[in-house]
Each structure stands twice: as structure tokens, then as C-alpha cells.
Design a protein around this motif. Structure first.
Motif, PDB file in Angstrom:
ATOM      1  N   ARG A 187       0.870  -1.181   0.000  1.00 29.56           N
ATOM      2  CA  ARG A 187       0.000   0.000   0.000  1.00 29.56           C
ATOM      3  C   ARG A 187       0.904   1.228   0.000  1.00 29.56           C
ATOM      4  N   ARG A 188       0.896   1.947  -1.100  1.00 32.27           N
ATOM      5  CA  ARG A 188       1.822   3.056  -1.291  1.00 32.27           C
ATOM      6  C   ARG A 188       1.298   3.968  -2.391  1.00 32.27           C
ATOM      7  N   ALA A 189       2.073   5.008  -2.693  1.00 30.69           N
ATOM      8  CA  ALA A 189       1.811   5.871  -3.839  1.00 30.69           C
ATOM      9  C   ALA A 189       2.667   5.410  -5.013  1.00 30.69           C
ATOM     10  N   CYS A 190       2.079   5.393  -6.198  1.00 30.05           N
ATOM     11  CA  CYS A 190       2.798   5.043  -7.423  1.00 30.05           C
ATOM     12  C   CYS A 190       2.445   6.051  -8.515  1.00 30.05           C
ATOM     13  N   TRP A 191       3.253   6.072  -9.565  1.00 32.12           N
ATOM     14  CA  TRP A 191       3.086   7.050 -10.636  1.00 32.12           C
ATOM     15  C   TRP A 191       2.687   6.387 -11.957  1.00 32.12           C
ATOM     16  N   TYR A 192       1.811   7.082 -12.686  1.00 31.57           N
ATOM     17  CA  TYR A 192       1.469   6.720 -14.061  1.00 31.57           C
ATOM     18  C   TYR A 192       1.696   7.945 -14.947  1.00 31.57           C
ATOM     19  N   ARG A 193       2.098   7.686 -16.192  1.00 30.89           N
ATOM     20  CA  ARG A 193       2.258   8.762 -17.165  1.00 30.89           C
ATOM     21  C   ARG A 193       1.719   8.342 -18.524  1.00 30.89           C
ATOM     22  N   ARG A 222     -10.601  11.799  -4.168  1.00 32.03           N
ATOM     23  CA  ARG A 222     -10.440  10.941  -2.984  1.00 32.03           C
ATOM     24  C   ARG A 222     -11.579   9.926  -2.965  1.00 32.03           C
ATOM     25  N   GLY A 223     -11.215   8.647  -3.026  1.00 36.07           N
ATOM     26  CA  GLY A 223     -12.202   7.575  -3.090  1.00 36.07           C
ATOM     27  C   GLY A 223     -11.932   6.701  -4.294  1.00 36.07           C
ATOM     28  N   GLY A 224     -11.964   5.382  -4.082  1.00 38.87           N
ATOM     29  CA  GLY A 224     -11.502   4.487  -5.137  1.00 38.87           C
ATOM     30  C   GLY A 224     -12.560   3.824  -5.981  1.00 38.87           C
ATOM     31  N   TYR A 225     -13.830   4.159  -5.797  1.00 38.46           N
ATOM     32  CA  TYR A 225     -14.864   3.327  -6.412  1.00 38.46           C
ATOM     33  C   TYR A 225     -15.857   4.116  -7.248  1.00 38.46           C
ATOM     34  N   ASP A 246      -2.547   6.531  -4.850  1.00 38.33           N
ATOM     35  CA  ASP A 246      -2.087   6.082  -3.533  1.00 38.33           C
ATOM     36  C   ASP A 246      -3.180   5.248  -2.876  1.00 38.33           C
ATOM     37  N   ASN A 247      -2.872   3.986  -2.563  1.00 39.47           N
ATOM     38  CA  ASN A 247      -3.845   3.141  -1.858  1.00 39.47           C
ATOM     39  C   ASN A 247      -3.467   2.937  -0.388  1.00 39.47           C
ATOM     40  N   SER A 248      -2.657   3.860   0.155  1.00 38.48           N
ATOM     41  CA  SER A 248      -2.354   3.832   1.586  1.00 38.48           C
ATOM     42  C   SER A 248      -3.619   4.129   2.384  1.00 38.48           C
ATOM     43  N   ALA A 249      -3.637   3.703   3.640  1.00 38.60           N
ATOM     44  CA  ALA A 249      -4.772   3.993   4.513  1.00 38.60           C
ATOM     45  C   ALA A 249      -4.806   5.481   4.837  1.00 38.60           C
ATOM     46  N   VAL A 250      -5.938   6.115   4.580  1.00 38.77           N
ATOM     47  CA  VAL A 250      -6.140   7.536   4.863  1.00 38.77           C
ATOM     48  C   VAL A 250      -7.435   7.657   5.670  1.00 38.77           C
ATOM     49  N   PRO A 310     -13.478   2.637   2.393  1.00 42.90           N
ATOM     50  CA  PRO A 310     -13.360   2.015   3.715  1.00 42.90           C
ATOM     51  C   PRO A 310     -11.908   1.993   4.190  1.00 42.90           C
ATOM     52  N   LEU A 311     -11.742   1.960   5.513  1.00 39.33           N
ATOM     53  CA  LEU A 311     -10.407   1.907   6.096  1.00 39.33           C
ATOM     54  C   LEU A 311      -9.914   0.476   6.255  1.00 39.33           C
ATOM     55  N   ARG A 312     -10.844  -0.424   6.615  1.00 48.50           N
ATOM     56  CA  ARG A 312     -10.485  -1.837   6.805  1.00 48.50           C
ATOM     57  C   ARG A 312     -11.599  -2.701   6.228  1.00 48.50           C
ATOM     58  N   ALA A 313     -11.213  -3.861   5.732  1.00 44.98           N
ATOM     59  CA  ALA A 313     -12.202  -4.788   5.186  1.00 44.98           C
ATOM     60  C   ALA A 313     -11.538  -6.146   5.022  1.00 44.98           C
TER      61      ALA A 313
END
Length: 318
Positions: A53-59, A97-100, A124-128, A133-136
Motif C-alpha cells: 500500500r503506497r503511492a505510485c506514478w502513471y504517465r 479521494r475515493g476508489g470506487y 495512492d492506496n495507503s490507509a487515509v 473504507p479503512l479496513r475490510a
């Protein structure tokens, strides 16, 4: 007329979150070539253990012809998990902000028409704490995991900045076997500096393509503003959405005309039905018992299709 271009191919990807990936001076020569839908958790996210779970880059590179410089240009992401920052030629365009859910940004004032533009996206899919959701008990797959599109429209167009929605809403007001009354609400945007006019035309088609109802209106558009227009349409003896036996769907074709030219069009599908729930006898759909008892809950999760996550019903329990 609206133009939609798929941007799924030829992305460059880096897991080095510390890079200044938005900076055009940052070299991406050694970045991985990927296509989207894409995730960096294709392996570790599938084993049920801890995952990255981290930040990554796309170009990617955007090329919009100079002939489009009088139109509006939008970038559309149908899903990026969980926090996405979008940059164009080093300029921060916005954050989602929000993945869905689908989200869009207006690139018009920042893009160089007739030249190459560097599109950079930090995901970034780190916990914020404020992004749920935070946990699942499923993996929060990181990445641009749904389609990306470039949308070019006329200065008068159906709203693209309506929280990721289509800008068109079909609202059923009354439904029975004898008659359906629907209201079609269309959000229309004009970015012209002076007031203008457009003709709104709505056509409802049944599953076989036959016309079920039409309506239209002349619309006054204040300069630089958005207006919502409601049109009511009656459908005699509607074909009802009846789940498994006959999940009939209608199509709403919504278009805008100016000076006898169609400048924008949106097509959406919808079903017509009515229902009630009896605590003892369960769900009644279109006046008939469906055989379904009252559910205590519905659980959804995402599963894999190839190397990208998809929304799917996993389990229904009573």
C-alpha cells in the motif's frame, strides 16, 4: 459532436513514490510500460496476506488537434484506488479521494492544442483516515483499475462535471401496467461568454429500438452557467423490468441541437418497475410475489478478471 477517445494503452508506470513524477524533467525511460486497467497488487493482493500500500506514478501523452481549440476537453477516470492526483505538464489539475467512482477534470484551460501534453497521475492506496473504507476483508487494489477516456465536447454540452454522472437522470414518477410517467432531467452547460440558446430533444426507445416517447424544449442558456431542464414523457402500456423472466430495458437518447446541428448526445439505459415489500410475504415486483423473502443484508466485494478488479456480487444472505 461529442468525441470519446480511449486512453487505456501505452501508460508508463513506476512504483518509486519518491520521484517527482509530475515534473516533465523527470525521466521515465526506465518506467514499466503497462495498459489500464492496472494494479500493482496483482500478485500480493491475491494471497490473503499483507500487500503493498503506497503511492505510485502513471504517465501518458495527450495529443489534442489544434482544430479542437474552440471545444472543451475533459479527462475521465472510471476508477483509481484510492487517492488520485492528476497533473498536466507539471501543473496540478485536481485530486479525487475515493476508489470506487468515476471522476473527471476539465483540461481545457491547461492543454496545449496541437502539441504533446504530459499527463501524470499519482495514485495512492495507503490507509487515509477520511477515505473509506479503512479496513475490510478484501484487498484495496491500488492503481488505475478501470478505463481512462478523453472527452471533447462543444462549449454547449451535457454536464460532464456532475460528480462523475452522465448529466442525465431518468426519474420514474408513476409506473403501472397501464402507464408509465417518467421525468428526464438534463443538466446543460454553456461556457460561452454571452447568453445563448439550444434545443433539447429526448427520445425513449424500447428494447427493440422502437420509439416509446419523445419530448423537446427550447432552452435559454445564461452565459457561463449550468441549467437543469425537466421533460415529462408518458409511455402507454410500458414494458416492465421484471428481473429474470424479462429484464426489459429502455434507452434514453438525449441530444442538444444548435443551428440545426447536433452538438452533443448522451445515451443511457433504464428499466421501469414498481414494487412493495411485505414483512410476511416478502418482495412484490410489478404487483406479483417474487418469491424473495426479506433480506437482512447484501454483501458486495471485488473480484479479479484477468489482472484487474471488477465489482461483483459475492454473497447474499438471509
Amino acid at each position: 459532436m461529442r468525441k470519446v477517445m480511449n486512453l487505456n494503452a501505452a501508460w508508463k508506470f513506476s512504483k518509486q513514490s519518491e520521484l517527482e513524477g509530475a515534473d516533465p524533467a523527470c525521466s521515465d525511460q526506465d518506467w514499466e510500460i503497462v495498459s489500464v486497467p492496472h494494479t500493482w497488487n496483482a500478485v500480493d493482493g491475491a494471497n490473503g496476506n499483507e500487500y503493498d500500500r503506497r503511492a505510485c506514478w502513471y504517465r501518458n501523452t495527450l495529443n489534442v488537434p489544434a482544430a479542437e481549440q474552440h471545444n472543451r476537453v475533459f479527462i475521465e477516470f472510471q476508477g483509481a484506488n484510492s487517492v488520485a492526483d492528476v497533473y498536466l505538464d507539471g501543473r496540478h489539475i485536481g485530486q479525487h479521494r475515493g476508489g470506487y467512482s468515476t471522476f473527471r477534470f476539465d483540461l481545457t484551460e491547461h492543454i496545449r492544442f496541437g502539441g504533446a501534453n504530459l499527463l501524470a497521475v499519482k495514485v495512492d492506496n495507503s490507509a487515509v483516515e477520511d477515505v473509506y473504507p479503512l479496513r475490510a476483508d478484501f484487498t484495496f487494489f491500488g492503481g488505475i483499475y478501470r478505463d481512462v477516456k478523453l472527452v471533447i465536447v462543444n462549449p454547449v454540452h451535457i454536464d460532464l462535471m456532475d460528480h462523475g454522472a452522465s448529466g442525465v437522470y431518468v426519474i420514474q414518477e408513476e409506473v403501472s401496467e397501464a402507464l408509465a410517467k417518467v421525468k428526464v432531467r438534463t443538466r446543460i452547460v454553456s461556457t460561452y461568454a454571452e447568453d445563448s440558446k439550444a434545443r433539447l430533444w429526448v427520445e425513449l426507445l424500447d428494447g427493440a429500438g422502437a420509439v416509446a416517447g419523445v419530448s423537446g424544449a427550447e432552452v435559454h442558456l445564461p452565459a457561463g452557467d449550468t441549467v437543469a431542464v425537466d421533460l415529462s414523457i408518458m409511455i402507454p402500456k410500458p414494458l416492465l423490468w421484471d428481473a429474470v423472466p424479462d429484464a426489459h430495458m429502455y434507452t434514453a437518447k438525449v441530444s442538444l441541437q444548435r443551428y440545426n446541428d447536433t452538438v452533443d448526445e448522451v445515451v443511457i439505459s433504464f428499466g421501469l418497475r414498481y414494487f412493495r415489500v411485505d414483512p410476511a410475504e416478502g418482495l412484490y415486483l410489478n404487483g406479483r410475489p417474487s418469491g424473495c423473502r426479506v433480506w437482512r443484508g447484501i454483501r458486495t466485494a471485488r473480484i479479479w478478471a484477468g489482472q484487474s478488479p471488477r465489482s461483483s456480487m459475492m454473497k447474499i444472505w438471509r
